[in-house]
Design an enzyme around this catalytic site. Sequence first.
Site, PDB file in Angstrom:
ATOM      1  N   ASP A  70     -92.695   9.828 -84.019  1.00 48.01           N
ATOM      2  CA  ASP A  70     -91.435  10.287 -83.427  1.00 48.01           C
ATOM      3  C   ASP A  70     -91.486  11.815 -83.414  1.00 48.01           C
ATOM      4  O   ASP A  70     -91.509  12.440 -84.479  1.00 48.01           O
ATOM      5  CB  ASP A  70     -90.274   9.772 -84.290  1.00 48.01           C
ATOM      6  CG  ASP A  70     -88.912  10.205 -83.776  1.00 48.01           C
ATOM      7  OD1 ASP A  70     -88.839  11.211 -83.032  1.00 48.01           O
ATOM      8  OD2 ASP A  70     -87.917   9.557 -84.134  1.00 48.01           O
ATOM      9  N   VAL A  71     -91.512  12.398 -82.218  1.00 42.47           N
ATOM     10  CA  VAL A  71     -91.733  13.856 -82.127  1.00 42.47           C
ATOM     11  C   VAL A  71     -90.570  14.679 -82.703  1.00 42.47           C
ATOM     12  O   VAL A  71     -90.725  15.883 -82.918  1.00 42.47           O
ATOM     13  CB  VAL A  71     -92.007  14.321 -80.672  1.00 42.47           C
ATOM     14  CG1 VAL A  71     -93.270  13.692 -80.121  1.00 42.47           C
ATOM     15  CG2 VAL A  71     -90.808  14.073 -79.756  1.00 42.47           C
ATOM     16  N   ASN A  97     -94.473  16.064 -73.699  1.00 45.74           N
ATOM     17  CA  ASN A  97     -93.825  15.345 -72.588  1.00 45.74           C
ATOM     18  C   ASN A  97     -92.645  14.490 -73.029  1.00 45.74           C
ATOM     19  O   ASN A  97     -91.714  14.276 -72.249  1.00 45.74           O
ATOM     20  CB  ASN A  97     -94.896  14.466 -71.903  1.00 45.74           C
ATOM     21  CG  ASN A  97     -94.286  13.403 -71.018  1.00 45.74           C
ATOM     22  OD1 ASN A  97     -93.839  13.689 -69.905  1.00 45.74           O
ATOM     23  ND2 ASN A  97     -94.216  12.168 -71.508  1.00 45.74           N
ATOM     24  N   TYR A 170     -78.805  17.143 -71.755  1.00 42.58           N
ATOM     25  CA  TYR A 170     -80.155  17.179 -71.149  1.00 42.58           C
ATOM     26  C   TYR A 170     -80.436  18.557 -70.532  1.00 42.58           C
ATOM     27  O   TYR A 170     -81.483  19.171 -70.779  1.00 42.58           O
ATOM     28  CB  TYR A 170     -80.255  16.085 -70.089  1.00 42.58           C
ATOM     29  CG  TYR A 170     -81.619  15.920 -69.467  1.00 42.58           C
ATOM     30  CD1 TYR A 170     -82.616  15.192 -70.109  1.00 42.58           C
ATOM     31  CD2 TYR A 170     -81.912  16.468 -68.218  1.00 42.58           C
ATOM     32  CE1 TYR A 170     -83.872  15.021 -69.528  1.00 42.58           C
ATOM     33  CE2 TYR A 170     -83.163  16.300 -67.633  1.00 42.58           C
ATOM     34  CZ  TYR A 170     -84.139  15.571 -68.291  1.00 42.58           C
ATOM     35  OH  TYR A 170     -85.383  15.412 -67.702  1.00 42.58           O
ATOM     36  N   LYS A 174     -83.341  21.326 -71.595  1.00 45.12           N
ATOM     37  CA  LYS A 174     -84.394  21.813 -70.694  1.00 45.12           C
ATOM     38  C   LYS A 174     -84.236  23.324 -70.454  1.00 45.12           C
ATOM     39  O   LYS A 174     -85.235  24.049 -70.335  1.00 45.12           O
ATOM     40  CB  LYS A 174     -84.363  21.041 -69.374  1.00 45.12           C
ATOM     41  CG  LYS A 174     -84.633  19.538 -69.526  1.00 45.12           C
ATOM     42  CD  LYS A 174     -86.019  19.229 -70.088  1.00 45.12           C
ATOM     43  CE  LYS A 174     -86.326  17.739 -70.061  1.00 45.12           C
ATOM     44  NZ  LYS A 174     -87.674  17.420 -70.568  1.00 45.12           N
TER      45      LYS A 174
HETATM   46  P1  NAD Z   1     -89.938   7.780 -69.571  1.00 49.18           P
HETATM   47  O1  NAD Z   1     -88.673   7.304 -70.197  1.00 49.18           O
HETATM   48  O2  NAD Z   1     -90.814   6.797 -68.890  1.00 49.18           O
HETATM   49  O3  NAD Z   1     -90.838   8.572 -70.617  1.00 49.18           O
HETATM   50  C1  NAD Z   1     -90.353   9.245 -71.744  1.00 49.18           C
HETATM   51  C2  NAD Z   1     -91.248   8.893 -72.885  1.00 49.18           C
HETATM   52  O4  NAD Z   1     -90.880   9.641 -74.047  1.00 49.18           O
HETATM   53  C3  NAD Z   1     -91.131   7.400 -73.242  1.00 49.18           C
HETATM   54  O5  NAD Z   1     -92.441   6.859 -73.373  1.00 49.18           O
HETATM   55  C4  NAD Z   1     -90.423   7.433 -74.584  1.00 49.18           C
HETATM   56  O6  NAD Z   1     -90.740   6.356 -75.434  1.00 49.18           O
HETATM   57  C5  NAD Z   1     -90.910   8.758 -75.151  1.00 49.18           C
HETATM   58  N1  NAD Z   1     -90.068   9.248 -76.225  1.00 49.18           N
HETATM   59  C6  NAD Z   1     -88.724   9.343 -76.254  1.00 49.18           C
HETATM   60  N2  NAD Z   1     -88.315   9.802 -77.452  1.00 49.18           N
HETATM   61  C7  NAD Z   1     -89.440   9.999 -78.183  1.00 49.18           C
HETATM   62  C8  NAD Z   1     -89.687  10.459 -79.489  1.00 49.18           C
HETATM   63  N3  NAD Z   1     -88.677  10.800 -80.307  1.00 49.18           N
HETATM   64  N4  NAD Z   1     -90.969  10.549 -79.922  1.00 49.18           N
HETATM   65  C9  NAD Z   1     -92.005  10.194 -79.117  1.00 49.18           C
HETATM   66  N5  NAD Z   1     -91.824   9.740 -77.877  1.00 49.18           N
HETATM   67  C10 NAD Z   1     -90.564   9.639 -77.414  1.00 49.18           C
HETATM   68  O7  NAD Z   1     -89.485   8.923 -68.561  1.00 49.18           O
HETATM   69  P2  NAD Z   1     -90.344  10.072 -67.835  1.00 49.18           P
HETATM   70  O8  NAD Z   1     -89.639  10.355 -66.581  1.00 49.18           O
HETATM   71  O9  NAD Z   1     -91.781   9.742 -67.800  1.00 49.18           O
HETATM   72  O10 NAD Z   1     -90.088  11.314 -68.803  1.00 49.18           O
HETATM   73  C11 NAD Z   1     -91.135  12.144 -69.303  1.00 49.18           C
HETATM   74  C12 NAD Z   1     -90.670  13.585 -69.360  1.00 49.18           C
HETATM   75  O11 NAD Z   1     -90.460  14.036 -68.024  1.00 49.18           O
HETATM   76  C13 NAD Z   1     -89.337  13.799 -70.092  1.00 49.18           C
HETATM   77  O12 NAD Z   1     -89.426  14.978 -70.871  1.00 49.18           O
HETATM   78  C14 NAD Z   1     -88.348  13.971 -68.966  1.00 49.18           C
HETATM   79  O13 NAD Z   1     -87.240  14.749 -69.337  1.00 49.18           O
HETATM   80  C15 NAD Z   1     -89.223  14.699 -67.942  1.00 49.18           C
HETATM   81  N6  NAD Z   1     -88.720  14.634 -66.572  1.00 49.18           N
HETATM   82  C16 NAD Z   1     -88.659  13.460 -65.873  1.00 49.18           C
HETATM   83  C17 NAD Z   1     -88.180  13.481 -64.568  1.00 49.18           C
HETATM   84  C18 NAD Z   1     -88.106  12.227 -63.728  1.00 49.18           C
HETATM   85  O14 NAD Z   1     -87.532  12.298 -62.624  1.00 49.18           O
HETATM   86  N7  NAD Z   1     -88.632  11.109 -64.152  1.00 49.18           N
HETATM   87  C19 NAD Z   1     -87.759  14.670 -63.989  1.00 49.18           C
HETATM   88  C20 NAD Z   1     -87.819  15.841 -64.725  1.00 49.18           C
HETATM   89  C21 NAD Z   1     -88.313  15.823 -66.015  1.00 49.18           C
END
Ligand code: NAD
Length: 272
Positions: A70-71, A97, A170, A174
């Site tokens: 857990d990060v 990420n 959120y 960011k």
């Molecule tokens: P996602 O929900 O598929 O991935 C997020 C991942 O982070 C999941 O695998 C989750 O289990 C993991 N996670 C959450 N809390 C955690 C913790 N405490 N320790 C370890 N892992 C943890 O969604 P995504 O879209 O792939 O998101 C990845 C990153 O991209 C995030 O930081 C998100 O804010 C960013 N992001 C996504 C989008 C989008 O449109 N999908 C846009 C901008 C930014």
Amino acid sequence: MGETGIRLDLTGQTAIVTGASSGIGAGIARLFGRAGANVVINYRSSEDGARETLRAIEDAGGTGRIVQADVSQEGDVKRLFEEACDAFGTVHVLIANAGLQRDAPAHEMSLADWKTVLDVNLTGQFLCAREAIRLFRARGPVPEVCPALGKIVCISSVHQFIPWSGRVNYAASKGGLLLMMQSLAQEYAGEKIRINAIAPGAIKTAINRSSWDDPAEREKLLDLIPYGRIGESEDVARAALWLASDASDYVTGETLVVDGGMALYPGFREGG
Ligand code: NAD
């Protein structure tokens, strides 16, 4: 090394990708595996997802290792790096990420939801970056592997600069990442640690399923994307590969926006 002399591969390097059991993290882990890196696949709760990412890497001839952590927990992050070093000797790249959303109108948002998002999205990235910097400095340079002492890519969002109602936690996390990344980049550029960010727009993953699953919501979303399609994890992964590779060796403290033009004020396309 291609004919241009630009290395866009990670052969001989080890990369930790946090939150790599799904979405963007899984896409980055898979591409890095194809680019020759040893990939440390971090997950928090979806072991099945992490296994799927590892299988895809191995099926493509790559190498990976799964580490649960857990990060947002200091001890877990320390263990993540220790297990990465046990598996592959050292770490050259961190892709910070992992992230989540807990949306609510601000006047209804619980302190717990505010804190959870800040703890994972901002503090979690700080803890991982701090551990990576400690490791890079303790190990010292390995110029035959890569010219930088180490590389960190923070996965941020276009909401590091676009306000987002209903998601104040959120957007604050960011927005905080932007200055965290720039301050760290300034602090460690002299030691040749490169720290950059990617600001994705709308990428098709579990985090925003409701906005692309439903046809009416998808149309509304597409209206915000001049390039005319919702992004894929691979779009972000290719940018991450460039930032992690030696091809971007003179780049630090920058945010690469990967959003199909979402941040170009699309509301002004017709003259405002
Ligand atoms: P996602 O929900 O598929 O991935 C997020 C991942 O982070 C999941 O695998 C989750 O289990 C993991 N996670 C959450 N809390 C955690 C913790 N405490 N320790 C370890 N892992 C943890 O969604 P995504 O879209 O792939 O998101 C990845 C990153 O991209 C995030 O930081 C998100 O804010 C960013 N992001 C996504 C989008 C989008 O449109 N999908 C846009 C901008 C930014």
